[in-house]
Design an enzyme around this catalytic site. Structure first.
Site: not given
Length: 515
Positions: A138, A272
């Site tokens: 910050k 697949h």
């Protein structure tokens, strides 16, 4: 604005890579504050260090839970150097300016992965670390924050090349990284506490796999497979196995467990991640036979899954082909004896053994990593949003059953996808195509390849028909009913063709893309 680093606070769990930084800071004349194990590490390499306790006038207390949570520490981090009030208060309370903060976090995720002991896990929730990181980030206008050892090399380069000074842009970049570190840490903790709600992406043991999608790729699995299935037989499960197993389980969840209701048995074959064969029949043996007939070539080396009891009859038939994985909710002993005749076959029993194959909350959210991030979405639940008969006639009872079945199958094919079904058997499918018409051509050719008669079959599409070409081609092949989401600006073209040719068409309002 450039800032000279004169003081540093260092408190890290991992010490590897820290020594060159500490020595360089000492060489630059930087005053170093530290705590606990890090303080000892610095002292052991012969570098002067001031214990944080000298700032706070408090020792590390409550078993180490409180050591840096003090105004003398956070005031030094958060004090604004250009704010006269801040400076006066820091002088009043003898708070030193802290220009550099090097802090990492307790290894929470690693602890979760290595133990189920909740007390140990809770103690690895860092409090002071994230607070210091956030405070320093910050106040990046004045403070440099390094929140990860992966940034040590960059810090070392800056310190050497700029004689201990940092630019505003550099401090801001470090701050951005630091906020991301804290964010990911908080998400991991949140996921741990929300595990019972299905948000379990960070949970479970880490298992190293033989390799990834290809042999040159490294891979691991993080999760709790025991919650999904029990492995009864076979070799170690691979990366590709897991991908196909996931696709198979997602598909079979669409068909409730056969033992619990007076419904048909369903058998599917996955290759697949795409469905290459599926059928619903009065028993598992027949369901297997007709699923295999849909594409016996693609079934070779596939992942097989059923929603019903695996009996001796079905096992004997399945035993004739080569497959990678077989999944079912229940196995008869005689069936297992047959299936275990080949040592490498992976045999999995889904948990729980009845009702839906796995608890629905386990797959409520779906994750995909990409672009250095993670996509999260809810699972594609449901078959259709509404059932609108838009064709030249209303569907027959048989067509409706097949359309519902076909739509579920199509949902589990890669887009663009088409599924051709007759009597709850997949006759042909087109998947992963760049155009819908190509997907249909592929589906029709597949059906022809295995000598299926498409007369009276139905067609499902995962997304709308952009033109009426698919309807025309399907009709020419023998298709009599269609199901699609609708939503094209040219829906009327397909509808009109169906009306002119007495074909049924259902619009569902629910697209099923699968990428």
């Amino acid at each position: 604005m450039d800032k000279k680093i004169r003081t540093a606070l260092i408190s890290v769990f991992y010490k590897d890579g820290l020594e060159p930084i500490v020595k360089l800071l000492s060489k630059l004349g930087v005053t170093i504050y530290s705590t606990g194990g890090t303080q000892k590490f610095i002292e052991d390499i012969g570098i002067p260090v001031i214990p944080v306790e000298k700032l706070t006038s408090y020792p590390s207390i409550l078993g180490g839970r409180v050591k840096t949570l003090h105004p003398s520490v956070f005031g030094g981090i958060l004090g604004r150097r250009a704010n006269e009030t801040d400076i006066k208060e820091m002088q009043q309370y003898d708070i030193p300016e802290i220009d550099l903060v090097i802090v990492d976090l307790y290894p929470f995720e690693e602890t979760v992965a290595s133990t189920s002991d909740e007390k140990l896990i809770i103690e690895k929730i860092d409090i002071g670390g994230p607070s210091m990181i956030r405070g320093a980030a910050k106040n990046f206008a004045d403070v440099t924050i390094v929140a990860s050892r992966t940034d040590y090399a960059n810090l070392e380069k800056i310190l050497e090349g700029q004689n201990g000074e940092t630019t505003l842009e550099q401090r801001k970049q470090f701050a951005a990284i630091a906020f991301d570190v804290v964010k990911r840490y908080d998400i991991a903790i949140s996921n741990y506490f929300n595990d019972d709600k299905g948000n379990n992406i960070a949970q479970g043991q880490v298992k190293t796999l033989r390799y990834g999608e290809n042999p040159h790729q490294q891979a691991s699995f993080k999760g709790n497979l025991d919650e999904i299935f029990t492995q009864l037989h076979g070799k170690e499960i691979s990366y590709n196995n897991l991908v196909d197993i996931d696709a198979a389980i997602q598909l079979i969840r669409e068909f409730p467990a056969a033992e619990t209701r007076n419904i048909a048995s369903t058998f599917a074959i996955i290759k697949h991640t795409n469905v290459c064969g599926i059928s619903s029949r009065e028993n598992i043996a027949n369901a297997w036979k007709d699923a295999l007939a849909g594409d016996p070539e693609s079934a070779f080396g596939g992942v097989l899954i059923s929603n019903g009891l695996m009996n001796k009859e079905a096992a004997s038939a399945i035993n004739e082909i080569f497959f990678e994985v077989l999944i079912a909710p229940v196995f008869e002993k005689d069936a297992l004896d047959i299936l275990q005749s080949k040592k490498n076959r992976i045999i999995l029993q889904i948990e729980p053994k009845v009702e839906n194959s796995i608890p629905s909350e386990v797959v409520m959210e779906m994750y995909r990593s990409l672009l250095n991030g993670v996509l999260i979405q809810t699972a594609d639940e449901g078959n259709y949003l509404h059932w609108k008969e838009e064709g030249g006639r209303v569907t027959t009872t048989g067509e409706k059953e097949d359309l519902i079945f076909a739509n579920l199958v199509c949902k589990h094919l890669k887009s663009n996808a088409i599924a051709l079904v007759k009597n709850k058997q997949l006759l042909g499918k087109g998947c992963g195509q760049t155009s819908r018409i190509d997907a249909l051509r592929q589906a029709i050719e597949k059906a022809k390849q295995f000598n299926f008669n498409l007369q009276g079959a139905v067609m499902a599409s995962d997304a709308f028909f952009p033109f009426n070409d698919c309807v025309k081609m399907g009709h020419a092949a023998g298709i009599t009913a269609f199901i699609q989401p609708g939503g094209s600006i040219r829906d009327k073209d397909s509808i009109e063709y169906c009306k002119q040719n007495n074909l049924a068409m259902v619009m569902t309002g629910m697209r099923h893309f699968r990428h």
